[in-house]
Structure formats: structure tokens, C-alpha cells
Design a protein around this motif. Structure first.
Motif, mmCIF file in Angstrom:
data_model
loop_
_atom_site.group_PDB
_atom_site.id
_atom_site.type_symbol
_atom_site.label_atom_id
_atom_site.label_comp_id
_atom_site.label_asym_id
_atom_site.label_seq_id
_atom_site.Cartn_x
_atom_site.Cartn_y
_atom_site.Cartn_z
ATOM 1 N N LEU A 69 0.837 -1.205 0.000
ATOM 2 C CA LEU A 69 0.000 0.000 0.000
ATOM 3 C C LEU A 69 0.872 1.255 0.000
ATOM 4 O O LEU A 69 0.576 2.217 -0.727
ATOM 5 C CB LEU A 69 -0.931 -0.011 1.224
ATOM 6 N N CYS A 70 1.949 1.234 0.770
ATOM 7 C CA CYS A 70 2.831 2.408 0.847
ATOM 8 C C CYS A 70 3.453 2.716 -0.515
ATOM 9 O O CYS A 70 3.568 3.888 -0.902
ATOM 10 C CB CYS A 70 3.933 2.182 1.880
ATOM 11 N N HIS A 71 3.836 1.693 -1.261
ATOM 12 C CA HIS A 71 4.476 1.949 -2.554
ATOM 13 C C HIS A 71 3.473 2.557 -3.531
ATOM 14 O O HIS A 71 3.826 3.391 -4.367
ATOM 15 C CB HIS A 71 5.145 0.666 -3.069
ATOM 16 N N ILE A 72 2.190 2.197 -3.390
ATOM 17 C CA ILE A 72 1.139 2.798 -4.221
ATOM 18 C C ILE A 72 0.961 4.275 -3.858
ATOM 19 O O ILE A 72 0.878 5.142 -4.736
ATOM 20 C CB ILE A 72 -0.185 2.026 -4.042
ATOM 21 N N GLN A 106 -1.780 -1.121 -9.811
ATOM 22 C CA GLN A 106 -1.340 -1.762 -8.573
ATOM 23 C C GLN A 106 -2.420 -1.700 -7.483
ATOM 24 O O GLN A 106 -2.559 -2.643 -6.701
ATOM 25 C CB GLN A 106 -0.040 -1.115 -8.089
ATOM 26 N N ALA A 107 -3.175 -0.606 -7.449
ATOM 27 C CA ALA A 107 -4.301 -0.546 -6.511
ATOM 28 C C ALA A 107 -5.367 -1.575 -6.891
ATOM 29 O O ALA A 107 -6.061 -2.118 -6.031
ATOM 30 C CB ALA A 107 -4.901 0.861 -6.487
ATOM 31 N N GLY A 108 -5.454 -1.856 -8.189
ATOM 32 C CA GLY A 108 -6.377 -2.899 -8.642
ATOM 33 C C GLY A 108 -5.976 -4.262 -8.113
ATOM 34 O O GLY A 108 -6.820 -5.046 -7.661
ATOM 35 N N TRP A 109 -4.674 -4.565 -8.136
ATOM 36 C CA TRP A 109 -4.225 -5.852 -7.584
ATOM 37 C C TRP A 109 -4.409 -5.875 -6.063
ATOM 38 O O TRP A 109 -4.759 -6.929 -5.502
ATOM 39 C CB TRP A 109 -2.764 -6.106 -7.922
ATOM 40 N N LEU A 110 -4.195 -4.739 -5.398
ATOM 41 C CA LEU A 110 -4.324 -4.714 -3.938
ATOM 42 C C LEU A 110 -5.779 -4.851 -3.502
ATOM 43 O O LEU A 110 -6.075 -5.575 -2.546
ATOM 44 C CB LEU A 110 -3.719 -3.419 -3.382
ATOM 45 N N GLN A 111 -6.712 -4.169 -4.203
ATOM 46 C CA GLN A 111 -8.116 -4.324 -3.823
ATOM 47 C C GLN A 111 -8.574 -5.767 -4.014
ATOM 48 O O GLN A 111 -9.426 -6.268 -3.295
ATOM 49 C CB GLN A 111 -9.001 -3.347 -4.610
ATOM 50 N N HIS A 112 -7.958 -6.430 -4.993
ATOM 51 C CA HIS A 112 -8.243 -7.848 -5.253
ATOM 52 C C HIS A 112 -7.914 -8.689 -4.020
ATOM 53 O O HIS A 112 -8.647 -9.626 -3.676
ATOM 54 C CB HIS A 112 -7.427 -8.271 -6.478
ATOM 55 N N ASP A 113 -6.815 -8.349 -3.327
ATOM 56 C CA ASP A 113 -6.432 -9.070 -2.107
ATOM 57 C C ASP A 113 -7.489 -8.894 -1.013
ATOM 58 O O ASP A 113 -7.885 -9.870 -0.365
ATOM 59 C CB ASP A 113 -5.078 -8.566 -1.596
ATOM 60 N N PHE A 114 -7.913 -7.667 -0.798
ATOM 61 C CA PHE A 114 -8.921 -7.415 0.234
ATOM 62 C C PHE A 114 -10.269 -8.013 -0.152
ATOM 63 O O PHE A 114 -10.987 -8.544 0.695
ATOM 64 C CB PHE A 114 -9.062 -5.912 0.495
ATOM 65 N N GLY A 115 -10.611 -7.935 -1.428
ATOM 66 C CA GLY A 115 -11.876 -8.504 -1.882
ATOM 67 C C GLY A 115 -11.949 -9.993 -1.655
ATOM 68 O O GLY A 115 -13.025 -10.549 -1.396
ATOM 69 N N LEU A 137 -9.053 4.927 -3.788
ATOM 70 C CA LEU A 137 -7.842 4.944 -4.613
ATOM 71 C C LEU A 137 -8.129 4.712 -6.091
ATOM 72 O O LEU A 137 -7.342 5.102 -6.945
ATOM 73 C CB LEU A 137 -6.834 3.895 -4.120
ATOM 74 N N LYS A 138 -9.276 4.086 -6.410
ATOM 75 C CA LYS A 138 -9.569 3.763 -7.803
ATOM 76 C C LYS A 138 -10.880 4.361 -8.328
ATOM 77 O O LYS A 138 -11.093 4.408 -9.544
ATOM 78 C CB LYS A 138 -9.630 2.235 -7.993
ATOM 79 N N GLY A 139 -11.780 4.749 -7.436
ATOM 80 C CA GLY A 139 -13.039 5.325 -7.890
ATOM 81 C C GLY A 139 -14.029 4.299 -8.419
ATOM 82 O O GLY A 139 -14.821 4.583 -9.314
#
Length: 377
Positions: A69-72, A106-115, A137-139
């Protein structure tokens, strides 16, 4: 049973919600196993699942996700600082767009983890942060992603059950069987024999800017998902407030469109490389393991491939264990390969560029099958 175990963290809680849906139980003399499923394979996979749990491979390393998340966030700030410091001329504008496109991917891949509930031990914690990542982060709305994505995981590449293959037959002819069927029925919504060419026009460049961008608002309003809408609006408000003083209205609209274009290309190539070249057909009601393996393939592991694809280069392991944190996919991969070898199931793993090329090749092949059936059958 296997999909139920794969998707849920707190199984006892889910069973409470499901208890009113119980309509009966099988009599003792009735077979409890469907003949279309490989009983020995099911038993071996359940043994593998137990091994995975004992090894702790379903336990997340939260430091990994915090750093991710920090790198994003760092890239997001860097994009704004680029234009603030260097001005809005062509080079800093384009550089900022690339940074923001990277943020979106990258936020798309991260939201995938939480989802997929793979970061926190409690489902509701994953859901809360999921709304922040995909919404702010993505709208985009978390409810929309959940609605589509879990259908995809339950029946990948099964026509009329996996929404990710709904592009058949309106835009593309997918899969060998379905393409021939379309040709026999003399259906021609598009010139499918040229689909490997027009894929480059209506596929990667257009999906997010011309379809997702507008459909998500229709989705949340139609379904009255007001919390998701509020999160989405925070993204647009932040984006316009931070970039409007630097770029003006035309500049900010151009930047937003360019960022969505970059994100769209990135998203489509990565998400389709694992599925489009694989088996696509009607649901044959086979066992969980076989369902996932015939519809998914992997891409070689490397630091770049892991980052670039959000670890979706391990699509097979992700589909078999959707709640597994992505940093553990490489650990379970040898066990999955062994199970495939034992049962004579192909475990496909290929280079990244080969995986991209296979999308185009498979579209060309299914288009030719459609044309042959359309003309001669």
C-alpha cells in the motif's frame, strides 16, 4: 463443499446464515457423490487443502500488504509532485500519467487481495479496507467487483455462469465448442474471423475508459449502493482538487482519460492471459480442482512478473485457494504440480510474452473455427 470452503473465512458464521436454506438431506441409501466428478481427485485435493492449512499458508504477512500500500501511495504523491515541480509540459505530463496508471493497476491488484479476504482474519475488516482501496484509490464500487468476481471464481470460463466471458457472442467468439456452435447457428454479430485484429481496438484500450468508467455509476445507482458511491466520489473529488489548479479543466480531463487508457491496457492483458487461451465451454459440473485447472494457466515467476501482474501469474494457485495471501502462492505451487502430475492433469506455465501472444492466437483459432462452421456446416 470445496467452493464453500475456498471462499469463506468464518465458516461457522456462514453456516448460520445458510441454515434457513436447508430444504432436506439425502437418505442414507442415496449416493452422495456426483458421477461427473472424480472422487479420488476430490479426496486428494481435500488432503492438499488440509496440508496447506497446517503449513500456515493461509496466514497473511501484513507487513507485505502495508509496504505494498505504501508503494502505491508514494507513486501517487510522486505523480502530483512531478507536475507541481516541473510544470504541465508534455514530458512531465506523460510521466505523471504513467505513474498514475501504475497506481491504478497496482491498486487494482491490492483491492483484489482485500476482496478475496486474504489480508485480515475477519471478513468485515477486509471489506472495510476493500472499500477504501477500490473506492478511494480507484473510484470504483466494491459491491460491483464482488458481484462479478465471485461468479467468475465459482465457474471460470463457463459460458452463462462466468460474467468474464460474457463478451461471447456479442463481441468475440470464444472457445472451440462455442465458436463452432455459433457458426452452425449462422450467427454473426461481428466478423469473428478478424477478432484477433479488432481485439487491439475494442479490448485492451477501450474496456476501462469506454465501458467500466460509466457502467460502475449505473451499477451503484441502480442497486442503491450509496456507501460505495460516496467512496467513489472521494476519489474524483481528491483527483480534481489536487490537479485542477495545475492543469485546468481540459488538462485534468485529458490526464484522467490517459490514466484510464494505461490502466485498461495493463488490466486486460494481465487478466485475460490466464483464461482466454484456456478451455471455454458450458458448465460440465466437474469437480472443483478440474474446473479451475482447465480454465486457468500460470506465467513464470520473477520479481517483475510478480509485481507487474499482482501475483496473478500464479492464477492456478489463486483459483484453488482464493483466500490465500498472494505472497504464499509460490510455496503451494509445487504441491499443486504434484497433484496434477498424479492425476494426469496439465499444469500450464509459460513466459509472460508467450501468455500475451496466446490471447491473440486463441482468438484467431476460434475465429477460424467459427468461419469454417459458418460457411460449411
Amino acid at each position: 463443499q470445496d467452493p464453500f470452503i475456498a471462499f469463506h473465512l468464518d465458516k461457522a458464521l456462514v453456516r448460520k446464515y445458510m441454515s434457513p436454506l436447508l430444504i432436506g438431506e439425502l437418505a442414507p441409501d442415496q449416493p452422495s457423490f456426483e458421477p461427473s466428478k472424480n472422487k479420488k481427485l476430490v479426496e486428494d485435493f481435500r488432503e492438499l487443502r488440509a496440508t496447506v492449512e497446517k503449513m500456515g499458508l493461509l496466514n497473511p504477512n501484513r507487513t507485505f500488504f502495508i509496504l505494498y500500500l505504501c508503494h502505491i501511495l508514494v507513486l501517487d504523491v510522486a505523480a502530483w509532485l512531478t507536475i507541481w515541480y516541473f510544470g504541465a509540459s508534455t514530458v512531465p505530463f506523460l510521466f505523471s500519467a504513467v505513474l498514475l496508471g501504475t497506481v491504478q493497476a497496482q491498486a487494482g491488484w491490492l483491492q483484489h487481495d482485500f476482496g478475496h479476504l486474504s489480508v485480515f482474519s475477519k471478513s468485515r475488516w477486509n471489506h472495510w479496507v476493500h472499500k477504501f482501496v477500490i473506492g478511494h484509490l480507484k473510484g470504483a464500487p466494491a459491491s460491483w467487483w464482488n458481484h462479478l468476481h465471485f461468479q467468475h471464481h465459482a465457474k471460470p470460463n463457463c459460458f452463462r455462469k462466468d460474467p468474464d466471458v460474457n463478451m461471447h457472442p456479442l463481441f468475440f467468439a470464444l472457445g472451440k465448442t462455442l465458436s463452432v456452435e455459433l457458426g452452425v447457428q449462422k450467427k454473426k454479430f461481428m466478423p469473428y474471423n478478424h477478432q484477433h485484429k479488432y481485439f487491439f481496438i475494442i479490448g485492451p484500450p477501450a474496456l476501462v475508459p469506454l465501458y467500466f468508467q460509466w457502467y460502475i455509476f449505473y451499477f451503484v445507482i441502480q442497486r442503491k449502493q450509496w456507501v460505495d458511491l460516496a467512496w467513489m466520489l472521494t476519489f474524483y473529488i481528491r483527483f480534481f482538487l489536487t490537479y485542477l489548479p495545475l492543469l485546468g479543466v481540459k488538462g485534468i480531463l485529458g490526464l484522467h482519460l490517459l490514466v484510464r487508457f494505461i490502466e485498461s491496457n495493463w488490466f486486460v492483458w494481465i487478466t485475460q492471459m490466464n483464461h482466454i487461451p484456456m478451455h471455454i465451454d458450458y458448465d460440465k459440473n466437474v469437480d472443483w480442482f478440474s474446473t479451475q485447472l482447465q480454465a486457468t494457466c500460470n506465467v513464470h515467476q520473477s520479481l517483475f512478473n510478480d509485481w507487474f501482474s499482482g501475483h496473478l501469474n500464479f492464477q492456478i494457485e489463486h483459483h484453488l485457494f482464493p483466500t490465500m495471501p498472494r505472497h504464499n502462492y509460490w510455496k503451494v505451487a509445487p504441491l499443486v504440480k504434484s497433484l496434477c502430475a498424479k492425476h494426469g492433469i496439465e499444469y500450464q506455465c509459460k513466459p509472460l510474452l508467450t501468455a500475451f501472444a496466446d490471447i491473440v492466437h486463441s482468438l484467431k483459432d476460434s475465429g477460424e473455427l467459427w468461419l469454417d462452421a459458418y460457411l460449411h456446416k
